[in-house]
Design a protein around this motif. Structure first.
Motif, PDB file in Angstrom:
ATOM      1  N   TRP A   1       0.902  -1.263   0.023  1.00 51.68           N
ATOM      2  CA  TRP A   1       0.090   0.040   0.143  1.00 51.68           C
ATOM      3  C   TRP A   1       0.891   1.186   0.141  1.00 51.68           C
ATOM      4  CZ3 TRP A   1       0.775   3.478   3.956  1.00 51.68           C
ATOM      5  CH2 TRP A   1       1.397   3.079   4.870  1.00 51.68           C
ATOM      6  N   ILE A   2       2.056   1.110   0.281  1.00 49.95           N
ATOM      7  CA  ILE A   2       2.976   2.402   0.530  1.00 49.95           C
ATOM      8  C   ILE A   2       3.394   3.067  -0.779  1.00 49.95           C
ATOM      9  CG2 ILE A   2       5.338   1.364   0.831  1.00 49.95           C
ATOM     10  CD1 ILE A   2       3.860   4.009   3.105  1.00 49.95           C
ATOM     11  N   PHE A   3       3.319   1.853  -1.882  1.00 46.62           N
ATOM     12  CA  PHE A   3       4.128   2.545  -3.150  1.00 46.62           C
ATOM     13  C   PHE A   3       3.188   3.712  -3.839  1.00 46.62           C
ATOM     14  CE2 PHE A   3       6.150  -1.563  -2.084  1.00 46.62           C
ATOM     15  CZ  PHE A   3       7.577  -1.264  -2.517  1.00 46.62           C
ATOM     16  N   ALA A   4       1.851   3.400  -3.763  1.00 47.12           N
ATOM     17  CA  ALA A   4       1.022   4.391  -4.600  1.00 47.12           C
ATOM     18  C   ALA A   4       1.226   5.918  -3.867  1.00 47.12           C
ATOM     19  CB  ALA A   4      -0.525   3.848  -4.683  1.00 47.12           C
ATOM     20  N   PRO A   5       1.165   5.889  -2.566  1.00 47.10           N
ATOM     21  CA  PRO A   5       1.356   7.381  -2.033  1.00 47.10           C
ATOM     22  C   PRO A   5       2.543   7.982  -2.356  1.00 47.10           C
ATOM     23  CG  PRO A   5       0.834   5.783  -0.369  1.00 47.10           C
ATOM     24  CD  PRO A   5       0.368   5.125  -1.530  1.00 47.10           C
ATOM     25  N   VAL A   6       3.804   7.071  -2.189  1.00 45.04           N
ATOM     26  CA  VAL A   6       5.077   7.347  -2.387  1.00 45.04           C
ATOM     27  C   VAL A   6       5.297   8.045  -3.862  1.00 45.04           C
ATOM     28  CG1 VAL A   6       7.411   6.496  -2.489  1.00 45.04           C
ATOM     29  CG2 VAL A   6       6.053   6.173  -0.570  1.00 45.04           C
ATOM     30  N   TRP A   7       4.612   7.219  -4.962  1.00 50.73           N
ATOM     31  CA  TRP A   7       4.976   7.510  -6.265  1.00 50.73           C
ATOM     32  C   TRP A   7       4.094   8.601  -6.638  1.00 50.73           C
ATOM     33  CZ3 TRP A   7       9.023   6.993  -9.108  1.00 50.73           C
ATOM     34  CH2 TRP A   7       9.890   6.126  -8.878  1.00 50.73           C
ATOM     35  N   THR A   8       3.016   8.729  -6.222  1.00 47.93           N
ATOM     36  CA  THR A   8       2.123   9.866  -6.348  1.00 47.93           C
ATOM     37  C   THR A   8       2.851  11.273  -5.808  1.00 47.93           C
ATOM     38  OG1 THR A   8       0.047   8.650  -6.142  1.00 47.93           O
ATOM     39  CG2 THR A   8       0.031  11.181  -5.877  1.00 47.93           C
ATOM     40  N   THR A   9       3.482  11.360  -4.766  1.00 41.79           N
ATOM     41  CA  THR A   9       4.198  12.515  -4.099  1.00 41.79           C
ATOM     42  C   THR A   9       5.518  12.594  -5.258  1.00 41.79           C
ATOM     43  OG1 THR A   9       3.635  11.966  -2.194  1.00 41.79           O
ATOM     44  CG2 THR A   9       5.227  13.199  -2.108  1.00 41.79           C
ATOM     45  N   LEU A  10       6.169  11.648  -5.482  1.00 43.12           N
ATOM     46  CA  LEU A  10       7.313  11.827  -6.433  1.00 43.12           C
ATOM     47  C   LEU A  10       7.043  12.190  -7.498  1.00 43.12           C
ATOM     48  CD1 LEU A  10       9.167   8.465  -5.545  1.00 43.12           C
ATOM     49  CD2 LEU A  10       9.700  10.830  -4.684  1.00 43.12           C
ATOM     50  N   TYR A  11       5.853  11.941  -8.412  1.00 47.88           N
ATOM     51  CA  TYR A  11       5.647  12.417  -9.477  1.00 47.88           C
ATOM     52  C   TYR A  11       5.081  14.008  -9.649  1.00 47.88           C
ATOM     53  CZ  TYR A  11       5.510   7.703 -11.909  1.00 47.88           C
ATOM     54  OH  TYR A  11       5.854   6.366 -12.219  1.00 47.88           O
ATOM     55  N   ILE A  12       4.554  14.108  -8.472  1.00 51.35           N
ATOM     56  CA  ILE A  12       4.177  15.602  -8.219  1.00 51.35           C
ATOM     57  C   ILE A  12       5.356  16.638  -8.026  1.00 51.35           C
ATOM     58  CG2 ILE A  12       3.044  17.459  -6.723  1.00 51.35           C
ATOM     59  CD1 ILE A  12       0.768  15.223  -6.126  1.00 51.35           C
ATOM     60  N   LEU A  13       6.213  16.000  -7.262  1.00 49.00           N
ATOM     61  CA  LEU A  13       7.472  16.572  -7.277  1.00 49.00           C
ATOM     62  C   LEU A  13       8.200  16.745  -8.548  1.00 49.00           C
ATOM     63  CD1 LEU A  13       8.882  15.453  -3.772  1.00 49.00           C
ATOM     64  CD2 LEU A  13       8.057  17.834  -4.228  1.00 49.00           C
ATOM     65  N   MET A  14       8.326  15.796  -9.291  1.00 52.51           N
ATOM     66  CA  MET A  14       9.041  15.819 -10.518  1.00 52.51           C
ATOM     67  C   MET A  14       8.388  16.865 -11.597  1.00 52.51           C
ATOM     68  SD  MET A  14       9.408  11.441 -10.675  1.00 52.51           S
ATOM     69  CE  MET A  14       9.283  11.333 -12.681  1.00 52.51           C
ATOM     70  N   ALA A  15       6.964  16.826 -11.568  1.00 51.14           N
ATOM     71  CA  ALA A  15       6.265  17.661 -12.377  1.00 51.14           C
ATOM     72  C   ALA A  15       6.699  19.119 -12.098  1.00 51.14           C
ATOM     73  CB  ALA A  15       4.912  17.187 -12.405  1.00 51.14           C
ATOM     74  N   TYR A  16       6.562  19.233 -10.912  1.00 50.82           N
ATOM     75  CA  TYR A  16       6.911  20.819 -10.379  1.00 50.82           C
ATOM     76  C   TYR A  16       8.280  21.049 -10.584  1.00 50.82           C
ATOM     77  CZ  TYR A  16       7.235  24.852  -7.438  1.00 50.82           C
ATOM     78  OH  TYR A  16       7.354  26.095  -6.927  1.00 50.82           O
ATOM     79  N   ALA A  17       9.166  20.294 -10.583  1.00 51.18           N
ATOM     80  CA  ALA A  17      10.600  20.526 -11.196  1.00 51.18           C
ATOM     81  C   ALA A  17      10.678  20.713 -12.406  1.00 51.18           C
ATOM     82  CB  ALA A  17      11.435  19.364 -10.625  1.00 51.18           C
ATOM     83  N   VAL A  18      10.230  19.897 -13.239  1.00 49.41           N
ATOM     84  CA  VAL A  18      10.245  20.429 -14.879  1.00 49.41           C
ATOM     85  C   VAL A  18       9.217  21.456 -15.051  1.00 49.41           C
ATOM     86  CG1 VAL A  18       9.234  19.567 -17.282  1.00 49.41           C
ATOM     87  CG2 VAL A  18      10.394  17.980 -15.591  1.00 49.41           C
ATOM     88  N   TRP A  19       8.432  21.843 -14.282  1.00 48.96           N
ATOM     89  CA  TRP A  19       7.623  23.139 -14.683  1.00 48.96           C
ATOM     90  C   TRP A  19       8.655  24.118 -14.569  1.00 48.96           C
ATOM     91  CZ3 TRP A  19       5.832  27.137 -11.426  1.00 48.96           C
ATOM     92  CH2 TRP A  19       4.988  28.014 -11.896  1.00 48.96           C
ATOM     93  N   ARG A  20       9.486  24.165 -13.153  1.00 49.35           N
ATOM     94  CA  ARG A  20      10.304  25.373 -12.664  1.00 49.35           C
ATOM     95  C   ARG A  20      11.552  25.394 -13.983  1.00 49.35           C
ATOM     96  NH1 ARG A  20      10.086  27.729  -7.870  1.00 49.35           N
ATOM     97  NH2 ARG A  20      12.149  27.926  -8.064  1.00 49.35           N
ATOM     98  N   ILE A  21      11.994  24.148 -14.303  1.00 52.57           N
ATOM     99  CA  ILE A  21      13.062  24.376 -15.396  1.00 52.57           C
ATOM    100  C   ILE A  21      12.505  24.898 -16.506  1.00 52.57           C
ATOM    101  CG2 ILE A  21      14.590  22.733 -16.563  1.00 52.57           C
ATOM    102  CD1 ILE A  21      15.575  23.094 -13.760  1.00 52.57           C
TER     103      ILE A  21
END
Length: 165
Positions: A54-74
Motif C-alpha cells: 500500500w505504501i507504493f502508490a502514495p510514495v509514487w504519487t508524491t514523487l510524480y508531483i515533485l517531478m512535474a513541479y521540478a520540470v515546470w520550474r526548469i
C-alpha cells in the motif's frame, strides 16, 4: 522576439509539458505492475525491509508531483538554454527508464532485468539533479526524494533478485 523570449513558454504549456509525460509514465508503469502484484510478486521471497504494497502508490504519487513541479520550474528558465535542454533530456530519459523498469521487473517477471535498468536510472537521476541545480535549486531539491527512493528501490530490487535466483 529573441531566443530568451521564445524560451519562455506560457504557464499552461509548461504545465502540459511537465504533467502529461509523467502521467503517461505512471500509467504505463501501472499497466505492467498491477496485474502482477497479487500473482507473481506475492510469491517472491522478499527482504525484511520490503515495504507493504500500500505504501507504493502514495510514495509514487508524491514523487510524480515533485517531478512535474521540478520540470515546470526548469521550463521557466530562459537563460542557459543549452544547460536546460541537457537537464530536460536527462529528466525525460530517467522518466522513460522509470516506466520501462515496471515492464522489465513486473511485466517480464524478471528482477535481474529490473536491476539492470534501475542502476543506470539512479545515475541519470543524480545527473539530472546536478543539471537542475545549476538552473534552479528548488527544482533540483524536488528530485532528491526521487533519488533517495530509487536508491532504496535499487537495494530492494537487488535483494529480491538475490533471494529468488
Amino acid at each position: 522576439m529573441n531566443d530568451r523570449q521564445k524560451a519562455l513558454l506560457p504557464s499552461w504549456a509548461r504545465a502540459i509539458i511537465a504533467i502529461v509525460p509523467i502521467i503517461a509514465a505512471s500509467l504505463l508503469g501501472q499497466w505492467a505492475t498491477y496485474p502482477n502484484v497479487a500473482s507473481w510478486y506475492a510469491t517472491l521471497v522478499k527482504p525484511p525491509f520490503n515495504p507493504p504494497n500500500w505504501i507504493f502508490a502514495p510514495v509514487w504519487t508524491t514523487l510524480y508531483i515533485l517531478m512535474a513541479y521540478a520540470v515546470w520550474r526548469i521550463l521557466k528558465v530562459t537563460n542557459r538554454l543549452a544547460e536546460r535542454r541537457i537537464g530536460l533530456m536527462l529528466f525525460f530519459l530517467q522518466l522513460g527508464l522509470n516506466a520501462l523498469w515496471s515492464w522489465l521487473f513486473f511485466g517480464l517477471n524478471n528482477p535481474l532485468a529490473g536491476l539492470l535498468n534501475i542502476m543506470p536510472q539512479l545515475l541519470i537521476i543524480v545527473a539530472t539533479i546536478d543539471r537542475f541545480r545549476r538552473l534552479d535549486l528548488v527544482a533540483a531539491l524536488c528530485l532528491v526524494p526521487l533519488a533517495v527512493w530509487v536508491a532504496f528501490a535499487s537495494l530492494l530490487n537487488f535483494e529480491i533478485w538475490r533471494l529468488n535466483v
